[in-house]
Scaffold this active site. Structure first.
Site, PDB file in Angstrom:
ATOM      1  N   LYS A   1      -5.378  10.806   7.609  1.00 56.88           N
ATOM      2  CA  LYS A   1      -5.587   9.266   7.309  1.00 56.88           C
ATOM      3  C   LYS A   1      -4.657   8.374   8.118  1.00 56.88           C
ATOM      4  O   LYS A   1      -3.321   8.851   8.033  1.00 56.88           O
ATOM      5  CB  LYS A   1      -5.535   8.854   6.163  1.00 56.88           C
TER       6      LYS A   1
ATOM      7  N   GLY B   1      -1.648  13.448   3.867  1.00 51.46           N
ATOM      8  CA  GLY B   1      -2.139  14.572   3.993  1.00 51.46           C
ATOM      9  C   GLY B   1      -2.549  15.018   2.620  1.00 51.46           C
ATOM     10  O   GLY B   1      -3.571  15.494   1.897  1.00 51.46           O
ATOM     11  N   GLY B   2      -1.505  14.630   1.446  1.00 60.25           N
ATOM     12  CA  GLY B   2      -1.648  14.896   0.131  1.00 60.25           C
ATOM     13  C   GLY B   2      -2.713  14.181  -0.595  1.00 60.25           C
ATOM     14  O   GLY B   2      -3.333  14.820  -1.346  1.00 60.25           O
TER      15      GLY B   2
ATOM     16  N   ASP C   1      -3.421   6.153  -2.272  1.00 53.68           N
ATOM     17  CA  ASP C   1      -4.187   6.379  -0.893  1.00 53.68           C
ATOM     18  C   ASP C   1      -5.484   7.174  -0.948  1.00 53.68           C
ATOM     19  O   ASP C   1      -6.388   7.478  -0.286  1.00 53.68           O
ATOM     20  CB  ASP C   1      -3.321   6.766   0.017  1.00 53.68           C
TER      21      ASP C   1
END
Length: 296
Positions: free
Chosen positions: A16, A108-109, A143
């Site tokens: 993202k 990423g997470g 997110d």
């Protein structure tokens, strides 16, 4: 095991990228009101799920070691939450292929958690509904909701307000990370954000017919976290300078809370050439050229 579902469900977890990130201020509950134009790169992690009696997670990929000490990975948390909310009486053998740097400002997470939710909805054949799935995503992190449907979006508030945008004009990215993790909480702590008496109004959704229009809009919508991140990690300045000096770079900026930065290029050839030049000059940096989903 005999009788188990033999399917292997695979979901991509694309990076993202925050093309812009404005911080309106700090709410009374200490959360920050944000506005961000988000796109998703055509690179990322990958989550796979297979039927099993228990919930387990196997970590693979070039950045797996950075997560080895975390017994409560977001992928497992997403699996437990989905099972709890849907009553699914099942387990899963989960595998996370970690291709993105950890704590690097490119979601990423969050993308991993969203991919796990999508994979397990399919594996367990459960249908919580879009609203409930969005609530689960929000419970996992601000997110995660935008990562459930990895398409360009304008998001505002604390992550729950998401407006998907029409396909953006075509462009390519070079992503560069100096190889140093940067905790989001540290960057926000260093940000001098004003207190908010009330939530800002919903933004007007932008329309971009050309790359020039997108770049003009971005020129007036910076990343407000860049200055405090650079103060904590001066290497970000060196990365931005290398991107800005590369041939064909139209804009160099930090993504999210850092330390990954991106350059925007009009075409694939320019992005590939820039990435190769930066990688030669800085072999210790993570550098990659990539396209953008739903652009062009």
């Amino acid at each position: 095991m005999p009788g188990e579902d033999s399917r292997r469900i695979v979901e991509d977890a694309p990076a993202k990228i925050n093309l812009s990130l404005r911080v309106a201020g700090r709410r009374a509950d200490r959360y920050h009101e944000l506005q961000s134009l988000v796109v998703f790169a055509r690179i990322g992690d990958r989550v796979s799920a297979e039927a099993a009696s228990d919930l387990t997670l196997d970590l693979r990929g070039p950045f797996a070691a950075a997560l080895g000490g975390d017994p409560d990975n977001l992928v497992l948390r997403a699996a437990r939450l989905l099972r709890e909310r849907t009553g699914a009486n099942a387990g899963a053998r989960l595998t996370l292929e970690k291709n993105l740097p950890v704590a690097s400002g490119i979601g990423g997470g969050s993308a991993d958690a969203a991919a796990a939710l999508r994979a397990l909805v399919r594996l367990w054949d459960v249908d919580p509904g879009a609203a409930a799935l969005g609530e689960m995503a929000a419970a996992l992190g601000a997110d995660v909701p935008v990562c459930l449907d990895a398409r360009p979006a304008l998001m505002w508030g604390i992550g729950a307000n998401i407006a998907r945008l029409e396909a953006l004009p075509r462009f390519h990215l070079v992503l560069v990370n100096p190889g140093v993790a940067l905790a989001t909480a540290e960057v926000f702590q260093a940000l001098a954000a004003p207190a908010l008496a009330h939530a800002p109004e919903a933004p007007v959704l932008p329309l971009f017919a050309t790359l020039e229009e997108l770049l003009r809009w971005l020129a007036g919508a910076a990343n407000d976290l860049e200055a405090p991140a650079r103060a904590r990690l001066p290497e970000i300045g060196a990365v931005l300078a290398a991107l800005a000096a590369s041939a064909g770079c139209r804009l160099a900026r930090m993504s999210g809370s850092g330390a990954t930065c991106f350059g925007i290029y009009a075409d694939e050839a320019a992005a590939e050439a820039a990435a190769a030049a930066i990688a030669r000059a800085h072999p210790g940096w993570w550098t990659v050229a990539c396209g953008v989903s739903d652009c062009g």
